[in-house]
Design an enzyme around this catalytic site. Structure first.
Site, PDB file in Angstrom:
ATOM      1  N   HIS A 165      -5.435  -5.411  43.927  1.00 35.66           N
ATOM      2  CA  HIS A 165      -6.772  -4.621  43.630  1.00 35.66           C
ATOM      3  C   HIS A 165      -7.040  -3.430  44.915  1.00 35.66           C
ATOM      4  O   HIS A 165      -7.087  -2.362  44.443  1.00 35.66           O
ATOM      5  CB  HIS A 165      -7.954  -5.499  43.609  1.00 35.66           C
ATOM      6  CG  HIS A 165      -8.074  -6.570  42.612  1.00 35.66           C
ATOM      7  ND1 HIS A 165      -8.127  -6.156  41.091  1.00 35.66           N
ATOM      8  CD2 HIS A 165      -7.980  -7.610  42.326  1.00 35.66           C
ATOM      9  CE1 HIS A 165      -8.157  -6.913  40.354  1.00 35.66           C
ATOM     10  NE2 HIS A 165      -7.850  -8.186  41.132  1.00 35.66           N
ATOM     11  N   HIS A 215     -15.237 -13.367  45.326  1.00 35.14           N
ATOM     12  CA  HIS A 215     -13.770 -13.394  44.609  1.00 35.14           C
ATOM     13  C   HIS A 215     -12.816 -12.082  44.911  1.00 35.14           C
ATOM     14  O   HIS A 215     -11.607 -12.326  45.292  1.00 35.14           O
ATOM     15  CB  HIS A 215     -13.992 -13.573  43.315  1.00 35.14           C
ATOM     16  CG  HIS A 215     -12.683 -13.870  42.425  1.00 35.14           C
ATOM     17  ND1 HIS A 215     -12.641 -14.167  41.147  1.00 35.14           N
ATOM     18  CD2 HIS A 215     -11.516 -13.585  42.846  1.00 35.14           C
ATOM     19  CE1 HIS A 215     -11.282 -14.379  40.572  1.00 35.14           C
ATOM     20  NE2 HIS A 215     -10.429 -14.056  41.722  1.00 35.14           N
ATOM     21  N   GLU A 219      -5.064 -10.312  46.665  1.00 35.78           N
ATOM     22  CA  GLU A 219      -6.549  -9.153  46.291  1.00 35.78           C
ATOM     23  C   GLU A 219      -6.244  -7.953  46.833  1.00 35.78           C
ATOM     24  O   GLU A 219      -6.530  -6.974  46.244  1.00 35.78           O
ATOM     25  CB  GLU A 219      -7.882 -10.088  46.950  1.00 35.78           C
ATOM     26  CG  GLU A 219      -8.352 -11.309  46.193  1.00 35.78           C
ATOM     27  CD  GLU A 219      -8.896 -10.934  44.647  1.00 35.78           C
ATOM     28  OE1 GLU A 219      -9.548  -9.779  44.288  1.00 35.78           O
ATOM     29  OE2 GLU A 219      -8.286 -11.768  43.858  1.00 35.78           O
TER      30      GLU A 219
END
Ligand SMILES: *[C@@H]1O[C@H](CO)[C@@H](O)[C@H](O)[C@H]1NC(C)=O
Ligand SMILES: *[C@@H]1O[C@H](CO)[C@@H](O)[C@H](O)[C@H]1NC(C)=O
Ligand SMILES: *[C@@H]1O[C@H](CO)[C@@H](O)[C@H](O)[C@H]1NC(C)=O
Ligand SMILES: *[C@@H]1O[C@H](CO)[C@@H](O)[C@H](O)[C@H]1NC(C)=O
Length: 252
Positions: free
Chosen positions: A147, A89, A143
């Site tokens: 992040h 993930h 992502e």
């Protein structure tokens, strides 16, 4: 070295708290010391001890079967049905106080041309199964921007490190070694955690979701990673995620 010093400072502060407060508070303070100490140990074993950071990463894998059997359902990527396996993930930078920085650097927008030699691995290990069906590019971009830009890694290292962690932890095998299989049966979360601790060497965080009939099921597994993106460490802070004491492990 720096981390050992930080540890000592924390220890000292806690000792003053110890002197100044009531007994019930004391117990809490001791628990904090224990956690901080294990964190110091994990970092002290590290060569890269002078990394300037109160940051670590959660490395998170998901079980696709637990998305597909929800009310919302799933859509296979345009490249086809992913392997019957956990998939990545993300790698999520987190501060020691438990907060998660996001979208840290709008100047380093995702550039897929910089990771073209990783695309094949991304397609197989980091597929998206959200709907509508897509080829993964948007998921990886999300992502990285949400992040990755908060990590201390550049874009290439962020994706490569994450893929390399996936290669080193085989959650499915580790669980199967403990008799825990994606067969639709119900398992103790405690047994799942023990199996991962035994097979990977660190305690995981388990996150559950609910299938279409509202049964709690194994959804995601988190382990912690040093800011260098390489070393798997015991989690330096605790994270609460919802889970029943027993969970279904659905097929995929
Ligand atoms: C956590 O630490 C960061 C960085 O030191 C700080 O900006 C943030 O306000 C802190 N959050 C909380 C809830 O303590
Ligand atoms: C995914 O599709 C988009 C267009 O929708 C394209 O720009 C991108 O290059 C594709 N990525 C891959 C990895 O095939
Ligand atoms: C699942 O992924 C791991 C890496 O995390 C890999 O070693 C293993 O071969 C994969 N298993 C299957 C059945 O695809
Ligand atoms: C939670 O676990 C209990 C037994 O441990 C079980 O009876 C119950 O059905 C489970 N609840 C959900 C929502 O899965």
């Amino acid at each position: 070295m720096k981390f050992i010093l930080i540890g000592l400072v924390i220890l000292q502060c806690t000792i003053s708290i110890y002197a100044a407060h009531s007994h019930s508070f004391l117990y809490y303070a001791e628990q904090v010391v224990e956690e901080e100490e294990s964190f110091v140990t994990a970092f002290a074993e590290e060569d890269a001890a002078d990394l300037n950071s109160d940051l670590f990463y959660y490395y998170v894998e998901q079980w696709p079967g637990s998305s597909c059997d929800t009310k919302k359902g799933c859509c296979y990527p345009t490249t086809g049905k992913p392997a019957t396996n956990f998939s990545i993930h993300g790698l999520w930078p987190t501060l020691l106080n438990g907060t998660w920085p996001e979208y840290c650097n709008p100047n380093t927008l995702h550039d897929e041309s910089k990771i073209s030699d990783l695309i094949e691995r991304l397609q197989s290990e980091w597929p998206t199964i959200s709907c509508p069906s897509s080829n993964g590019s948007k998921f990886w971009k999300h992502e990285w921007e949400k992040h990755g830009t908060c990590s201390i890694l550049d874009q290439y290292a962020y994706f490569e490190s994450t893929l390399n962690i996936k290669d080193r932890v085989n959650f499915l095998q580790v669980l199967e070694n403990a008799g825990i299989k994606p067969d639709g049966n119900v398992y103790e979360v405690g047994a799942i955690k023990e199996a991962i601790k035994a097979g990977v060497g660190v305690s995981p965080v388990i996150e559950c979701n609910a299938d279409a009939s509202k049964v709690s099921q194994l959804y995601q597994i988190y382990i912690c990673v040093h800011p260098n993106g390489k070393d798997i460490i015991e989690c330096p802070t605790t994270l609460k995620r919802n889970c029943n004491t027993t969970v279904e492990f659905p097929p995929f």
